[in-house]
Design an enzyme around this catalytic site. Structure first.
Site, PDB file in Angstrom:
ATOM      1  N   HIS A 177       0.873  -1.286  -0.087  1.00 31.41           N
ATOM      2  CA  HIS A 177      -0.015   0.009  -0.042  1.00 31.41           C
ATOM      3  C   HIS A 177       0.936   1.198   0.078  1.00 31.41           C
ATOM      4  O   HIS A 177       1.483   1.465   0.969  1.00 31.41           O
ATOM      5  CB  HIS A 177      -1.029  -0.160   1.210  1.00 31.41           C
ATOM      6  CG  HIS A 177      -1.534   1.095   1.488  1.00 31.41           C
ATOM      7  ND1 HIS A 177      -3.047   1.234   1.509  1.00 31.41           N
ATOM      8  CD2 HIS A 177      -1.486   2.401   1.641  1.00 31.41           C
ATOM      9  CE1 HIS A 177      -3.180   2.457   1.806  1.00 31.41           C
ATOM     10  NE2 HIS A 177      -2.279   3.315   1.991  1.00 31.41           N
ATOM     11  N   ASP A 303     -10.372  -3.921  -4.170  1.00 32.83           N
ATOM     12  CA  ASP A 303     -10.380  -3.085  -2.812  1.00 32.83           C
ATOM     13  C   ASP A 303     -11.741  -3.034  -2.073  1.00 32.83           C
ATOM     14  O   ASP A 303     -11.964  -1.947  -1.385  1.00 32.83           O
ATOM     15  CB  ASP A 303      -9.504  -1.601  -2.886  1.00 32.83           C
ATOM     16  CG  ASP A 303      -9.238  -1.125  -1.734  1.00 32.83           C
ATOM     17  OD1 ASP A 303      -9.181  -1.712  -0.638  1.00 32.83           O
ATOM     18  OD2 ASP A 303      -8.461   0.143  -1.540  1.00 32.83           O
TER      19      ASP A 303
HETATM   20  O1  DOR Z   1      -9.734   2.940   1.371  1.00 37.34           O
HETATM   21  C1  DOR Z   1      -9.288   2.068   2.161  1.00 37.34           C
HETATM   22  N1  DOR Z   1      -9.989   1.115   2.715  1.00 37.34           N
HETATM   23  N2  DOR Z   1      -8.011   1.777   1.604  1.00 37.34           N
HETATM   24  C2  DOR Z   1      -7.244   0.948   2.374  1.00 37.34           C
HETATM   25  O2  DOR Z   1      -6.006   0.946   2.239  1.00 37.34           O
HETATM   26  C3  DOR Z   1      -7.967   0.174   3.437  1.00 37.34           C
HETATM   27  C4  DOR Z   1      -9.199  -0.020   3.094  1.00 37.34           C
HETATM   28  C5  DOR Z   1     -10.061  -0.596   4.411  1.00 37.34           C
HETATM   29  O3  DOR Z   1      -9.517  -1.497   5.199  1.00 37.34           O
HETATM   30  O4  DOR Z   1     -11.302  -0.126   4.827  1.00 37.34           O
HETATM   31 ZN    ZN Z   2      -4.781  -0.206   0.501  1.00 34.57          ZN
END
Ligand code: DOR
Ligand code: ZN
Length: 425
Positions: A177, A303
């Site tokens: 990340h 994601d």
């Molecule tokens: O938007 C995000 N949500 N980016 C991340 O890197 C983690 C993820 C989360 O776990 O909610």
């Molecule tokens: Zn991430």
């Protein structure tokens, strides 16, 4: 075990044919098949794709079962055409031991809707200080090959180097990340014109690009495999292009939302558009789409980041970043790429399966391959209703939008997980 005779389906856009699924594999392919014992699926007008594979899914179990469980996330995945997902490690407790990754793996098997491949944390508790038990997770029943602190960057270059060295022994991957934390302190959205106008602290593109530049050099030095999560800027694409041209072992993903939505959405102050990395600009989207077409970006990964209502329906500054993705990814891909079925299969199934080493997945329907596939109706346009989601959460950024394509059926090792557009279990 059921068998299915799928009639008049277009495999990856080719002329219609029949597929017979029996004993977990694609038993026969050809026009006019007959199999009296099989359940017939009328697939007129439908396109068959290899089951989609998501390299980046947040399932929230253990710890936040109010937002998602392995089972509800698996069902959302199946509804989105997926037959395998890689579950990120930022659960509570963190998936940083053999015990936790085995628990997630077992819950995935019990749900039985997609193959759930746990990702292990790189560092203990995602704290970025000490390496987690990478070897024990690799040797566990979950056979972890991808490690990531996603949600956090492995910012310490020495730790990153050691992680890359460690996983080289079993051809593992570090999925980064990419976010230089000192450059994103207090950040609320993309740093640019819109953040200036709204008076919100910005997350500059260089915070991502600087880490990717560093990490491709480290991966090159060590000779290990690096995967870059959710690439979001035009500058990152250029760094990756150069690294790949030099032969660095790096792969990269882009999310559906970074291919479609821009930072202008923040003007609504609706936290459903808050995500990390943040939505960027139209120029970035153009570069990301070009990189997806030419292969500098290898895959689309969702994601998928479910969040409970109280973590999303609050002030922007307090909202957690992240959005749902599993049930809409194929539609966004169709919207962005058009009916380029071979490219969609490559970016959403074959390449992610290859990267993750999921050898049963990512095969075009052909005699003898595991019957992991999905049927898409490309002619349908559907209005996204968050209430209809199979996920336990509701934070889709596409609410009320009309998107092309719908998943009609998904098969995992020859058993239907979705039929007639509905989850079977
Ligand atoms: O938007 C995000 N949500 N980016 C991340 O890197 C983690 C993820 C989360 O776990 O909610
Ligand atoms: Zn991430």
């Amino acid at each position: 075990m059921n068998s299915y005779l799928i009639r008049n389906v277009s495999v990856l856009g080719a002329a219609p044919t029949d597929l017979l699924l029996r004993d977990g594999v694609v038993a026969e392919v050809g026009p006019g098949l007959s199999a009296p014992e099989a359940t017939v699926v009328d697939a007129d007008g439908l396109v068959a794709l290899p089951g989609l594979v998501d390299l980046h899914t947040h399932l929230r179990e253990p710890g936040r079962e109010d937002a998602e469980t392995v089972e509800t996330g698996s069902r959302a995945a199946a509804m989105g055409g997926y037959t395998a997902v890689c579950a990120m490690a930022n659960t509570s407790p963190v998936a940083d031991t053999a015990g936790v990754v085995e628990q997630v793996w077992r819950l995935g098997r019990e749900a039985g809707l997609v193959d759930v491949q746990p990702i292990g944390a790189v560092t203990v508790g995602l704290a970025g200080e000490r390496l987690a038990e990478l070897g024990a997770m690799a040797d566990s029943a979950a056979r972890v090959r991808i490690f990531s602190d996603d949600g956090h960057c492995v910012a310490d270059p020495r730790l990153m180097r050691r992680a890359l060295e460690y996983v080289k022994a079993f051809d593992g991957i570090i999925a980064q990340h990419a976010e230089e934390p000192r450059l994103t302190e207090g950040a609320q959205m993309h740093e640019g014109e819109v953040s200036t106008r709204l008076g919100l602290t910005g997350w500059p593109a260089v915070a991502e690009e600087a880490i990717i530049a560093r990490d491709v050099l480290l991966a090159e030095h060590v000779g290990s495999r690096l995967h870059v999560c959710h690439v979001s800027t035009a500058g990152s694409v250029e760094v990756l292009r150069q690294a790949k041209a030099r032969g660095v072992r790096v792969t990269a993903e882009v999310t559906p939302h970074h291919l479609l939505l821009t930072d202008v959405r923040a003007e609504t102050y609706d936290p459903v558009f808050k995500v990390n990395p943040p939505l960027r600009t139209a120029t970035d989207i153009t570069a990301l789409r070009a990189a997806l077409a030419d292969g500098v970006i290898d895959i689309i990964a969702t994601d998928h980041a479910p969040h409970a209502v109280e973590d999303k329906e609050c002030e922007w500054a307090y909202a957690r970043p992240g959005m749902l993705g599993l049930e809409t990814a194929l539609s966004i891909a169709l919207d962005v790429l058009g009916p380029q079925w071979d490219l969609i299969a490559e970016r959403m199934s074959r390449a992610p399966a290859r990267i993750a080493g999921l050898t049963e997945h990512g095969h075009d329907p052909a005699p003898g391959v595991p019957a992991n596939l999905t049927l898409v109706d490309p002619a349908v346009r559907r209005v996204i209703d968050p209430a209809e989601s199979a996920s336990r959460s509701r934070n889709t950024p596409y609410a009320r939008m009309t998107l092309p394509g719908r998943i009609v059926a998904t098969f995992l090792r020859g058993e239907a997980t979705v039929l007639d557009g509905k989850a079977v279990r």
